[in-house]
Design a protein around this motif. Sequence first.
Motif, PDB file in Angstrom:
ATOM      1  N   ALA A  52       0.603  -1.222   0.205  1.00  0.00           N
ATOM      2  CA  ALA A  52       0.121  -0.081   0.021  1.00  0.00           C
ATOM      3  C   ALA A  52       0.889   1.243  -0.070  1.00  0.00           C
ATOM      4  O   ALA A  52       0.545   2.344  -0.778  1.00  0.00           O
ATOM      5  N   ALA A  53       1.978   1.177   0.689  1.00  0.00           N
ATOM      6  CA  ALA A  53       2.887   2.311   0.792  1.00  0.00           C
ATOM      7  C   ALA A  53       3.264   2.747  -0.526  1.00  0.00           C
ATOM      8  O   ALA A  53       3.660   3.529  -1.018  1.00  0.00           O
ATOM      9  N   SER A  54       3.791   1.727  -1.070  1.00  0.00           N
ATOM     10  CA  SER A  54       4.434   1.585  -2.479  1.00  0.00           C
ATOM     11  C   SER A  54       3.570   2.076  -3.528  1.00  0.00           C
ATOM     12  O   SER A  54       3.883   3.011  -4.305  1.00  0.00           O
ATOM     13  N   THR A  60       1.607   9.079  -6.395  1.00  0.00           N
ATOM     14  CA  THR A  60       2.117  10.428  -6.082  1.00  0.00           C
ATOM     15  C   THR A  60       2.835  11.171  -6.842  1.00  0.00           C
ATOM     16  O   THR A  60       3.046  12.102  -7.739  1.00  0.00           O
ATOM     17  N   LEU A  61       4.046   9.968  -7.027  1.00  0.00           N
ATOM     18  CA  LEU A  61       5.085  10.361  -8.007  1.00  0.00           C
ATOM     19  C   LEU A  61       4.640  10.530  -9.480  1.00  0.00           C
ATOM     20  O   LEU A  61       5.051  11.518 -10.324  1.00  0.00           O
ATOM     21  N   LEU A  62       3.692   9.627  -9.989  1.00  0.00           N
ATOM     22  CA  LEU A  62       3.459   9.731 -11.418  1.00  0.00           C
ATOM     23  C   LEU A  62       2.327  10.914 -11.667  1.00  0.00           C
ATOM     24  O   LEU A  62       2.374  11.308 -12.748  1.00  0.00           O
ATOM     25  N   VAL A  63       1.594  11.109 -10.569  1.00  0.00           N
ATOM     26  CA  VAL A  63       0.718  12.206 -10.786  1.00  0.00           C
ATOM     27  C   VAL A  63       1.676  13.500 -10.963  1.00  0.00           C
ATOM     28  O   VAL A  63       1.320  14.388 -11.898  1.00  0.00           O
ATOM     29  N   GLY A  64       2.832  13.514 -10.078  1.00  0.00           N
ATOM     30  CA  GLY A  64       3.643  14.840 -10.164  1.00  0.00           C
ATOM     31  C   GLY A  64       4.211  14.657 -11.839  1.00  0.00           C
ATOM     32  O   GLY A  64       4.146  15.910 -12.585  1.00  0.00           O
ATOM     33  N   LEU A  65       4.956  13.723 -12.238  1.00  0.00           N
ATOM     34  CA  LEU A  65       5.405  13.677 -13.358  1.00  0.00           C
ATOM     35  C   LEU A  65       4.632  13.885 -14.598  1.00  0.00           C
ATOM     36  O   LEU A  65       4.971  14.785 -15.659  1.00  0.00           O
ATOM     37  N   THR A  66       3.567  13.242 -14.722  1.00  0.00           N
ATOM     38  CA  THR A  66       2.368  13.367 -15.880  1.00  0.00           C
ATOM     39  C   THR A  66       1.931  14.799 -15.777  1.00  0.00           C
ATOM     40  O   THR A  66       1.640  15.325 -16.804  1.00  0.00           O
ATOM     41  N   THR A  67       1.785  15.192 -14.707  1.00  0.00           N
ATOM     42  CA  THR A  67       1.548  16.791 -14.607  1.00  0.00           C
ATOM     43  C   THR A  67       2.433  17.815 -15.173  1.00  0.00           C
ATOM     44  O   THR A  67       2.271  18.509 -16.131  1.00  0.00           O
ATOM     45  N   LEU A 207      10.093   4.843   7.503  1.00  0.00           N
ATOM     46  CA  LEU A 207       9.932   6.312   6.952  1.00  0.00           C
ATOM     47  C   LEU A 207      10.491   6.614   5.348  1.00  0.00           C
ATOM     48  O   LEU A 207      10.246   7.590   4.902  1.00  0.00           O
ATOM     49  N   LEU A 208      11.391   5.538   5.048  1.00  0.00           N
ATOM     50  CA  LEU A 208      12.311   5.654   4.056  1.00  0.00           C
ATOM     51  C   LEU A 208      11.401   5.066   2.844  1.00  0.00           C
ATOM     52  O   LEU A 208      10.764   4.107   2.892  1.00  0.00           O
ATOM     53  N   TYR A 310       3.945  17.761  -6.078  1.00  0.00           N
ATOM     54  CA  TYR A 310       3.649  16.333  -5.922  1.00  0.00           C
ATOM     55  C   TYR A 310       4.709  15.246  -6.082  1.00  0.00           C
ATOM     56  O   TYR A 310       4.571  14.163  -5.259  1.00  0.00           O
ATOM     57  N   VAL A 311       5.878  15.400  -6.788  1.00  0.00           N
ATOM     58  CA  VAL A 311       7.018  14.843  -6.520  1.00  0.00           C
ATOM     59  C   VAL A 311       7.837  14.856  -5.150  1.00  0.00           C
ATOM     60  O   VAL A 311       8.006  13.719  -4.653  1.00  0.00           O
ATOM     61  N   LEU A 312       7.718  15.919  -4.832  1.00  0.00           N
ATOM     62  CA  LEU A 312       8.272  16.003  -3.411  1.00  0.00           C
ATOM     63  C   LEU A 312       7.373  15.118  -2.171  1.00  0.00           C
ATOM     64  O   LEU A 312       7.932  14.600  -1.473  1.00  0.00           O
ATOM     65  N   LEU A 313       6.093  15.605  -2.367  1.00  0.00           N
ATOM     66  CA  LEU A 313       5.119  14.703  -1.654  1.00  0.00           C
ATOM     67  C   LEU A 313       5.277  13.177  -1.806  1.00  0.00           C
ATOM     68  O   LEU A 313       5.237  12.408  -0.572  1.00  0.00           O
ATOM     69  N   GLY A 314       5.202  12.510  -3.046  1.00  0.00           N
ATOM     70  CA  GLY A 314       5.812  11.139  -3.202  1.00  0.00           C
ATOM     71  C   GLY A 314       6.821  10.694  -2.459  1.00  0.00           C
ATOM     72  O   GLY A 314       6.931   9.732  -2.068  1.00  0.00           O
ATOM     73  N   LEU A 315       7.830  11.232  -2.307  1.00  0.00           N
ATOM     74  CA  LEU A 315       9.211  11.170  -1.823  1.00  0.00           C
ATOM     75  C   LEU A 315       8.826  10.946  -0.210  1.00  0.00           C
ATOM     76  O   LEU A 315       9.670  10.059   0.431  1.00  0.00           O
ATOM     77  N   GLY A 316       8.011  11.690   0.452  1.00  0.00           N
ATOM     78  CA  GLY A 316       7.722  11.737   1.835  1.00  0.00           C
ATOM     79  C   GLY A 316       6.301  10.854   2.067  1.00  0.00           C
ATOM     80  O   GLY A 316       5.927  10.795   3.206  1.00  0.00           O
ATOM     81  N   SER A 317       5.751  10.219   1.170  1.00  0.00           N
ATOM     82  CA  SER A 317       4.622   9.377   1.360  1.00  0.00           C
ATOM     83  C   SER A 317       4.949   8.200   2.234  1.00  0.00           C
ATOM     84  O   SER A 317       3.828   8.050   3.212  1.00  0.00           O
ATOM     85  N   ALA A 318       5.923   7.785   2.203  1.00  0.00           N
ATOM     86  CA  ALA A 318       6.062   6.724   3.030  1.00  0.00           C
ATOM     87  C   ALA A 318       6.067   6.786   4.681  1.00  0.00           C
ATOM     88  O   ALA A 318       5.487   6.223   5.356  1.00  0.00           O
TER      89      ALA A 318
END
Length: 397
Positions: A52-54, A60-67, A207-208, A310-318
Amino acid sequence: MTRPDARPHPGQDSTGLQEVSAGAVTALVGFTSSFAVVLTGLGAVHASGAQAASGLMALTLLVGLTTLALALAHRLPITVAWSTPGAAVLVGAGAAVGQFSDAVGALLVCALLLIATGLWPWLGRLAQSIPTGIAQAMLAGVLFPLCLQPVLGVASDPWAVLPVILVWLLGLRFAPRWAVPLAFVAAVAVIAVHLIASGRGVEAGVLLPAFAWTWPTLSVTSLIGVALPLYVVTMASQNIPGVAVLRSFGFTAPWRSSLLVTGLGSALAAPLGGHAINLAAISAALAAGEESGVPQERRWRSAAWAGGFYVLLGLGSAAVVAVAVLAPNGVLAAVAGVALIATLGSAVQGAWEDSQERVAVVATFLVAASGVAFAGISAAFWALVVGLVLRWALARR
């Protein structure tokens, strides 16, 4: 296709901060207002905590990159989001999924359908041919049990859930845009108090950020009960309204490239646990609307900033997931429930507009809300079948 001039006019350099601010608001509101629904949906189809974390990080990362890709390529304020109604469909699809790999296979098929819709316009017309009332009634039925969770949570653990609801109500009164994010902040405070009282802590390792790959498998029940309802909901409740929202602000969305890019992003996300990404509908106005304070010809920059955030949020989503899994029972479900109330209201309104289809619409809603699976296939699929058959039969009468 509308392509506003990207060159800034004299005296507009001061709007740079507004562009960044609008992008940050778009990303923060989009993430915090519905990530709980994503985690709930993935858990319902048997994803482990790591999966689920993955999935959340991949989405989140793909939302950011596609946006970023769409905004920069077309110079339009196009924003992408994950399919929040689609995550709600997953909640009711557990019976159709024997194991998480079956769900991943269905998610991959849904992504391929989105790509095919971009390649062949007739498939998009076929998706749009499903009566709006039936599609919205199915969505309303899927959302209804989730929106009941705040009420059930108050009954089971009022001290944990009531603060979340009260903060959400205050947010609706004084800062509607931030109501759900503020409810999430209240949930974090409740979790912190719970952890202090219980003496539990969060391990640094979780957290990583880390991806968890799942090889897809295919089953008939998951394809019918997950892939098809997810595709219908993503098209009817996200992509088509997303185009309409942009049009209302004077922009023409590039339909073909948007579906190809988001479909490809969904395909990349599926083995990593993500369900689907699409054109943003509700949050699209945050970057494209006049309330952002950014001149129309520069709003594409706000969308690009949103992609970066969004990319930054993806890195912190864990870290977000690590905190969420320690929540008392009912808290995360309450956040998901209040996040979906507005969507439920829109679905109900859209479903009941045509009084001549009332019986078919009500039947669709009841079957979807029942959550009962027949022959291992989720209620969302049977709701569509019942609604379409009743509509055809009553029309012939």
